[in-house]
Structure formats: structure tokens, C-alpha cells
Motif scaffolding. Structure first.
Motif, PDB file in Angstrom:
ATOM      1  N   GLY A  16      10.475  21.328  33.560  1.00 20.54           N
ATOM      2  CA  GLY A  16      11.461  20.556  32.795  1.00 20.54           C
ATOM      3  C   GLY A  16      11.491  20.974  31.337  1.00 20.54           C
ATOM      4  O   GLY A  16      12.559  21.062  30.725  1.00 20.54           O
ATOM      5  N   GLU A  17      10.306  21.255  30.774  1.00 21.06           N
ATOM      6  CA  GLU A  17      10.238  21.733  29.392  1.00 21.06           C
ATOM      7  C   GLU A  17      10.945  23.076  29.244  1.00 21.06           C
ATOM      8  O   GLU A  17      11.679  23.303  28.275  1.00 21.06           O
ATOM      9  N   ILE A  18      10.721  23.966  30.192  1.00 16.94           N
ATOM     10  CA  ILE A  18      11.401  25.263  30.158  1.00 16.94           C
ATOM     11  C   ILE A  18      12.904  25.055  30.252  1.00 16.94           C
ATOM     12  O   ILE A  18      13.682  25.712  29.548  1.00 16.94           O
ATOM     13  N   GLY A  19      13.322  24.124  31.109  1.00 21.27           N
ATOM     14  CA  GLY A  19      14.744  23.826  31.252  1.00 21.27           C
ATOM     15  C   GLY A  19      15.390  23.349  29.968  1.00 21.27           C
ATOM     16  O   GLY A  19      16.541  23.659  29.689  1.00 21.27           O
ATOM     17  N   LYS A  20      14.634  22.586  29.170  1.00 24.28           N
ATOM     18  CA  LYS A  20      15.174  22.128  27.881  1.00 24.28           C
ATOM     19  C   LYS A  20      15.296  23.282  26.896  1.00 24.28           C
ATOM     20  O   LYS A  20      16.233  23.342  26.114  1.00 24.28           O
ATOM     21  N   LEU A  21      14.340  24.198  26.935  1.00 26.35           N
ATOM     22  CA  LEU A  21      14.354  25.342  26.019  1.00 26.35           C
ATOM     23  C   LEU A  21      15.335  26.425  26.450  1.00 26.35           C
ATOM     24  O   LEU A  21      15.896  27.133  25.612  1.00 26.35           O
ATOM     25  N   SER A  22      15.513  26.557  27.761  1.00 29.04           N
ATOM     26  CA  SER A  22      16.379  27.611  28.286  1.00 29.04           C
ATOM     27  C   SER A  22      17.128  27.089  29.521  1.00 29.04           C
ATOM     28  O   SER A  22      16.809  27.435  30.657  1.00 29.04           O
ATOM     29  N   PRO A  23      18.120  26.231  29.290  1.00 33.79           N
ATOM     30  CA  PRO A  23      18.808  25.592  30.409  1.00 33.79           C
ATOM     31  C   PRO A  23      19.489  26.560  31.372  1.00 33.79           C
ATOM     32  O   PRO A  23      19.517  26.318  32.580  1.00 33.79           O
ATOM     33  N   ASP A  24      20.007  27.657  30.864  1.00 30.14           N
ATOM     34  CA  ASP A  24      20.672  28.614  31.755  1.00 30.14           C
ATOM     35  C   ASP A  24      19.678  29.269  32.711  1.00 30.14           C
ATOM     36  O   ASP A  24      20.022  29.584  33.845  1.00 30.14           O
ATOM     37  N   THR A  25      18.440  29.472  32.254  1.00 29.03           N
ATOM     38  CA  THR A  25      17.414  30.033  33.129  1.00 29.03           C
ATOM     39  C   THR A  25      17.161  29.092  34.295  1.00 29.03           C
ATOM     40  O   THR A  25      17.137  29.515  35.460  1.00 29.03           O
ATOM     41  N   LEU A  26      16.998  27.821  34.004  1.00 22.32           N
ATOM     42  CA  LEU A  26      16.738  26.845  35.065  1.00 22.32           C
ATOM     43  C   LEU A  26      17.950  26.695  35.978  1.00 22.32           C
ATOM     44  O   LEU A  26      17.808  26.651  37.206  1.00 22.32           O
ATOM     45  N   ARG A  27      19.139  26.657  35.403  1.00 28.89           N
ATOM     46  CA  ARG A  27      20.353  26.565  36.231  1.00 28.89           C
ATOM     47  C   ARG A  27      20.487  27.779  37.142  1.00 28.89           C
ATOM     48  O   ARG A  27      20.864  27.663  38.308  1.00 28.89           O
ATOM     49  N   GLY A  28      20.181  28.961  36.611  1.00 31.24           N
ATOM     50  CA  GLY A  28      20.249  30.180  37.421  1.00 31.24           C
ATOM     51  C   GLY A  28      19.280  30.124  38.592  1.00 31.24           C
ATOM     52  O   GLY A  28      19.626  30.474  39.722  1.00 31.24           O
ATOM     53  N   TYR A  29      18.064  29.667  38.313  1.00 29.44           N
ATOM     54  CA  TYR A  29      17.071  29.515  39.384  1.00 29.44           C
ATOM     55  C   TYR A  29      17.565  28.516  40.437  1.00 29.44           C
ATOM     56  O   TYR A  29      17.475  28.767  41.636  1.00 29.44           O
TER      57      TYR A  29
END
Length: 111
Positions: A16-29
Motif C-alpha cells: 500500500g505504501e508503494i502504491g501511494k508513492l507510485s500508483p501507476d506501478t501498483l495499477r499496472g501490477y
């Protein structure tokens, strides 16, 4: 032994922390992760059994934590999981055998 439920919770928080810092990365995953479910060719339980075998071959503890829970939720039995893991073991042994052949080839090619 690892407390897999606690680990899964902690991992979710960090992701979740990574998603806040890099939302497109999490969305892509998430897009990649959900793509298979959209085709309808494999049921959810089969996808989770495959995911567990791949988790073993890639040595991903987070994958094991997440996909074990998902496999159980989808109704996977201990016997089905064990069979999927047997495939992972065989593939890892097969890969070692193939790479052993590569070593022998390199050895024969080396002056």
C-alpha cells in the motif's frame, strides 16, 4: 515457522505504501494480475494452483502467502495443492538438469 497471516497483513501494508508513492506501478501490477480472470479459460482455483507452483519456482514468500489464502478460498484441497507443488518440484529439477547439460556443453567447448 513464519506466521503467514501476519506476514500477509504486513506485506499488504508495505505494498500500500508503494502504491501511494507510485500508483501507476501498483495499477499496472493489478492489471496484469487480473488479466487471466477476464478470459474465462481457467477457473479461479486452477489459476491459484498455478500461482502456488510458480511462487515456489520463483521463491516468492509474498506470493506464497497471498496465493495460499486465495487457493483455500477457491476450494483447493491439500491434495490439489500438493500435486501442484509436485509439478513445481519436477520443473525445478528439470531446469537444473537442462542447465547441467549446458555446463557439460560449455565444458566441452572450453580449451
Amino acid at each position: 515457522m513464519l506466521d503467514w497471516n501476519e506476514y500477509r497483513k504486513e506485506l499488504g501494508g508495505r505494498i500500500g505504501e508503494i502504491g501511494k508513492l507510485s500508483p501507476d506501478t501498483l495499477r499496472g501490477y493489478q492489471t496484469l494480475s487480473g488479466a487471466g480472470a477476464k478470459t474465462g479459460h481457467l477457473d479461479a482455483k486452477t489459476r491459484e494452483l498455478i500461482a502456488l507452483a510458480v511462487a515456489v519456482t520463483t521463491r516468492c514468500d509474498g506470493c506464497i502467502a497471498v496465493h495460499t489464502a486465495a487457493a483455500k478460498k477457491e476450494g483447493a484441497t491439500v491434495d490439489e495443492v500438493a500435486e501442484a507443488l509436485g509439478v513445481a518440484v519436477a520443473l525445478n529439477a528439470g531446469a537444473a538438469l537442462v542447465y547441467s547439460a549446458r555446463v557439460m556443453d560449455a565444458l566441452a567447448d572450453t580449451p
